[in-house]
Write a protein that holds these residues in place. Structure first.
Motif, mmCIF file in Angstrom:
data_model
loop_
_atom_site.group_PDB
_atom_site.id
_atom_site.type_symbol
_atom_site.label_atom_id
_atom_site.label_comp_id
_atom_site.label_asym_id
_atom_site.label_seq_id
_atom_site.Cartn_x
_atom_site.Cartn_y
_atom_site.Cartn_z
ATOM 1 N N PHE A 49 0.800 -1.228 0.000
ATOM 2 C CA PHE A 49 0.000 0.000 0.000
ATOM 3 C C PHE A 49 0.833 1.278 0.000
ATOM 4 C CE2 PHE A 49 -3.201 -3.001 1.633
ATOM 5 C CZ PHE A 49 -4.260 -2.691 0.788
ATOM 6 N N GLY A 50 2.165 1.160 0.094
ATOM 7 C CA GLY A 50 2.967 2.374 0.139
ATOM 8 C C GLY A 50 4.425 2.132 -0.168
ATOM 9 N N ASP A 51 5.231 3.112 0.186
ATOM 10 C CA ASP A 51 6.661 3.077 -0.102
ATOM 11 C C ASP A 51 7.490 2.541 1.052
ATOM 12 O OD1 ASP A 51 6.381 4.405 -2.689
ATOM 13 O OD2 ASP A 51 5.824 6.161 -1.495
ATOM 14 N N ALA A 52 6.965 2.624 2.261
ATOM 15 C CA ALA A 52 7.680 2.156 3.447
ATOM 16 C C ALA A 52 6.661 1.632 4.452
ATOM 17 C CB ALA A 52 8.499 3.283 4.062
ATOM 18 N N LEU A 53 7.035 0.557 5.141
ATOM 19 C CA LEU A 53 6.155 -0.055 6.147
ATOM 20 C C LEU A 53 6.808 0.016 7.514
ATOM 21 C CD1 LEU A 53 3.710 -1.811 7.060
ATOM 22 C CD2 LEU A 53 5.080 -3.825 6.414
ATOM 23 N N VAL A 54 6.083 0.582 8.456
ATOM 24 C CA VAL A 54 6.514 0.556 9.852
ATOM 25 C C VAL A 54 5.593 -0.400 10.601
ATOM 26 C CG1 VAL A 54 5.158 2.610 10.520
ATOM 27 C CG2 VAL A 54 7.051 1.860 11.937
ATOM 28 N N VAL A 55 6.212 -1.300 11.369
ATOM 29 C CA VAL A 55 5.467 -2.232 12.206
ATOM 30 C C VAL A 55 5.724 -1.828 13.653
ATOM 31 C CG1 VAL A 55 5.105 -4.634 12.871
ATOM 32 C CG2 VAL A 55 5.738 -4.075 10.508
ATOM 33 N N ALA A 56 4.666 -1.446 14.349
ATOM 34 C CA ALA A 56 4.763 -1.084 15.759
ATOM 35 C C ALA A 56 4.349 -2.292 16.581
ATOM 36 C CB ALA A 56 3.865 0.113 16.060
ATOM 37 N N ILE A 57 5.242 -2.737 17.463
ATOM 38 C CA ILE A 57 4.915 -3.911 18.276
ATOM 39 C C ILE A 57 4.686 -3.498 19.728
ATOM 40 C CG2 ILE A 57 6.086 -5.558 16.770
ATOM 41 C CD1 ILE A 57 8.401 -5.622 18.826
ATOM 42 N N ASN A 58 3.800 -4.243 20.367
ATOM 43 C CA ASN A 58 3.506 -4.012 21.771
ATOM 44 C C ASN A 58 4.706 -4.402 22.630
ATOM 45 O OD1 ASN A 58 0.806 -5.164 20.417
ATOM 46 N ND2 ASN A 58 0.260 -3.630 21.942
ATOM 47 N N SER A 59 4.979 -3.613 23.651
ATOM 48 C CA SER A 59 6.047 -3.946 24.594
ATOM 49 C C SER A 59 5.682 -5.233 25.336
ATOM 50 C CB SER A 59 6.240 -2.812 25.611
ATOM 51 O OG SER A 59 5.129 -2.754 26.501
ATOM 52 N N ASP A 60 6.668 -5.860 25.941
ATOM 53 C CA ASP A 60 6.426 -7.105 26.684
ATOM 54 C C ASP A 60 5.380 -6.918 27.776
ATOM 55 O OD1 ASP A 60 8.346 -8.307 25.102
ATOM 56 O OD2 ASP A 60 9.909 -8.279 26.639
ATOM 57 N N GLN A 61 5.467 -5.803 28.489
ATOM 58 C CA GLN A 61 4.513 -5.537 29.572
ATOM 59 C C GLN A 61 3.078 -5.498 29.047
ATOM 60 O OE1 GLN A 61 5.278 -1.971 31.903
ATOM 61 N NE2 GLN A 61 3.098 -1.742 32.330
ATOM 62 N N ILE A 62 2.874 -4.836 27.936
ATOM 63 C CA ILE A 62 1.534 -4.713 27.349
ATOM 64 C C ILE A 62 1.064 -6.070 26.821
ATOM 65 C CG2 ILE A 62 0.166 -3.610 25.537
ATOM 66 C CD1 ILE A 62 0.902 -1.771 27.956
ATOM 67 N N VAL A 63 1.976 -6.847 26.230
ATOM 68 C CA VAL A 63 1.595 -8.178 25.742
ATOM 69 C C VAL A 63 1.079 -9.025 26.902
ATOM 70 C CG1 VAL A 63 2.393 -10.322 24.661
ATOM 71 C CG2 VAL A 63 3.175 -8.128 23.784
ATOM 72 N N ARG A 64 1.747 -8.977 28.049
ATOM 73 C CA ARG A 64 1.273 -9.742 29.208
ATOM 74 C C ARG A 64 -0.125 -9.292 29.632
ATOM 75 N NH1 ARG A 64 6.768 -9.771 30.127
ATOM 76 N NH2 ARG A 64 6.820 -7.809 31.268
ATOM 77 N N ASP A 96 4.482 1.290 24.225
ATOM 78 C CA ASP A 96 4.182 0.808 25.577
ATOM 79 C C ASP A 96 2.821 1.281 26.067
ATOM 80 O OD1 ASP A 96 5.025 -0.720 27.792
ATOM 81 O OD2 ASP A 96 5.679 1.073 28.865
ATOM 82 N N ASP A 97 1.844 1.275 25.177
ATOM 83 C CA ASP A 97 0.473 1.646 25.528
ATOM 84 C C ASP A 97 -0.454 0.515 25.100
ATOM 85 O OD1 ASP A 97 0.917 4.363 26.466
ATOM 86 O OD2 ASP A 97 1.357 4.848 24.365
ATOM 87 N N LEU A 98 -1.610 0.393 25.749
ATOM 88 C CA LEU A 98 -2.577 -0.630 25.343
ATOM 89 C C LEU A 98 -3.055 -0.390 23.918
ATOM 90 C CD1 LEU A 98 -4.727 -1.189 28.562
ATOM 91 C CD2 LEU A 98 -3.227 -2.843 27.429
ATOM 92 N N SER A 99 -3.138 0.867 23.534
ATOM 93 C CA SER A 99 -3.592 1.229 22.190
ATOM 94 C C SER A 99 -2.476 1.969 21.455
ATOM 95 C CB SER A 99 -4.824 2.138 22.281
ATOM 96 O OG SER A 99 -5.097 2.728 21.036
ATOM 97 N N PRO A 100 -2.356 1.738 20.152
ATOM 98 C CA PRO A 100 -1.356 2.478 19.371
ATOM 99 C C PRO A 100 -1.848 3.866 18.944
ATOM 100 C CG PRO A 100 -2.515 0.983 17.947
ATOM 101 C CD PRO A 100 -3.040 0.731 19.347
ATOM 102 N N ARG A 101 -3.037 4.258 19.392
ATOM 103 C CA ARG A 101 -3.680 5.487 18.901
ATOM 104 C C ARG A 101 -2.768 6.715 19.012
ATOM 105 N NH1 ARG A 101 -8.650 5.071 20.699
ATOM 106 N NH2 ARG A 101 -9.527 4.704 18.652
ATOM 107 N N SER A 102 -2.105 6.919 20.147
ATOM 108 C CA SER A 102 -1.288 8.136 20.298
ATOM 109 C C SER A 102 -0.086 8.107 19.352
ATOM 110 C CB SER A 102 -0.853 8.345 21.750
ATOM 111 O OG SER A 102 0.002 7.299 22.164
ATOM 112 N N LEU A 103 0.515 6.941 19.149
ATOM 113 C CA LEU A 103 1.631 6.830 18.196
ATOM 114 C C LEU A 103 1.146 7.098 16.771
ATOM 115 C CD1 LEU A 103 4.574 6.174 17.539
ATOM 116 C CD2 LEU A 103 3.943 3.740 17.536
ATOM 117 N N ILE A 104 0.005 6.542 16.432
ATOM 118 C CA ILE A 104 -0.574 6.759 15.097
ATOM 119 C C ILE A 104 -0.886 8.248 14.894
ATOM 120 C CG2 ILE A 104 -2.590 6.295 13.631
ATOM 121 C CD1 ILE A 104 -2.624 3.452 14.978
#
Length: 163
Positions: A49-64, A96-104
């Motif tokens: 869908f674009g020229d570059a892909l960024v993948v944001a992953i949940n921190s370990d704490q959030i995954v737990r 390191d947030d439950l939601s990626p909304r602020s990063l997005i």
């Protein structure tokens, strides 16, 4: 590979560079624990869908918090390195947030992609991306291809082996 793994702050700087160059940034996020064929197909579709892909992953704490005390299987540094090794992934960042909304909302990607297991109304950051003129896409989910399913299969195989 390490050069592809950026802090959220470094990713903001890279976003500015990409925007100045007229490059379309695609954003997706998730746990990405135990990479499987569903992940690989999903990331390839997202990258298209674009020229570059960024993948944001949940921190370990959030995954737990999201998945329970036995997850993640691989820690955040390992998950980031594995993703960075994929040719379709241009950047990886850890949030390191439950939601990626602020990063997005800070990055404002041109395209926000999530798997088909999310309805458009469930995609965090949709409003911010669309208000900025971006596009939000839900790509088909690969049935039977999830980390949770994979872990269950492995546990069953292990149990069957030791009966």
């Amino acid at each position: 590979m390490v050069g592809k793994i950026l802090s959220p702050e470094e990713m903001l700087g890279e976003r500015q560079r990409l925007r100045a160059a007229g490059a379309r940034l695609v954003f997706t996020n998730g746990v990405f624990d135990l990479l499987h064929v569903g992940h690989v197909r999903y990331l390839a579709q997202a990258r298209a869908f674009g020229d570059a892909l960024v993948v944001a992953i949940n921190s370990d704490q959030i995954v737990r918090e999201l998945k329970g005390p036995e997850r993640p299987v691989f820690n955040q540094a390992e998950r980031a390195e594995i993703l960075a090794a994929l040719r379709q992934v241009d950047y990886v960042t850890i949030f390191d947030d439950l939601s990626p909304r602020s990063l997005i909302a800070k990055l404002l990607p041109d395209v926000l992609v999530k798997g088909g297991d999310y309805g458009l109304d469930q995609i965090h950051g949709r409003k911010e991306v669309e208000e900025a003129g971006g596009k939000v896409v839900s790509v088909p989910f690969v049935e039977g291809s999830s980390t949770t399913t994979l872990i269950k299969r492995m546990r069953k195989l292990n149990t069957d082996l030791y009966r």
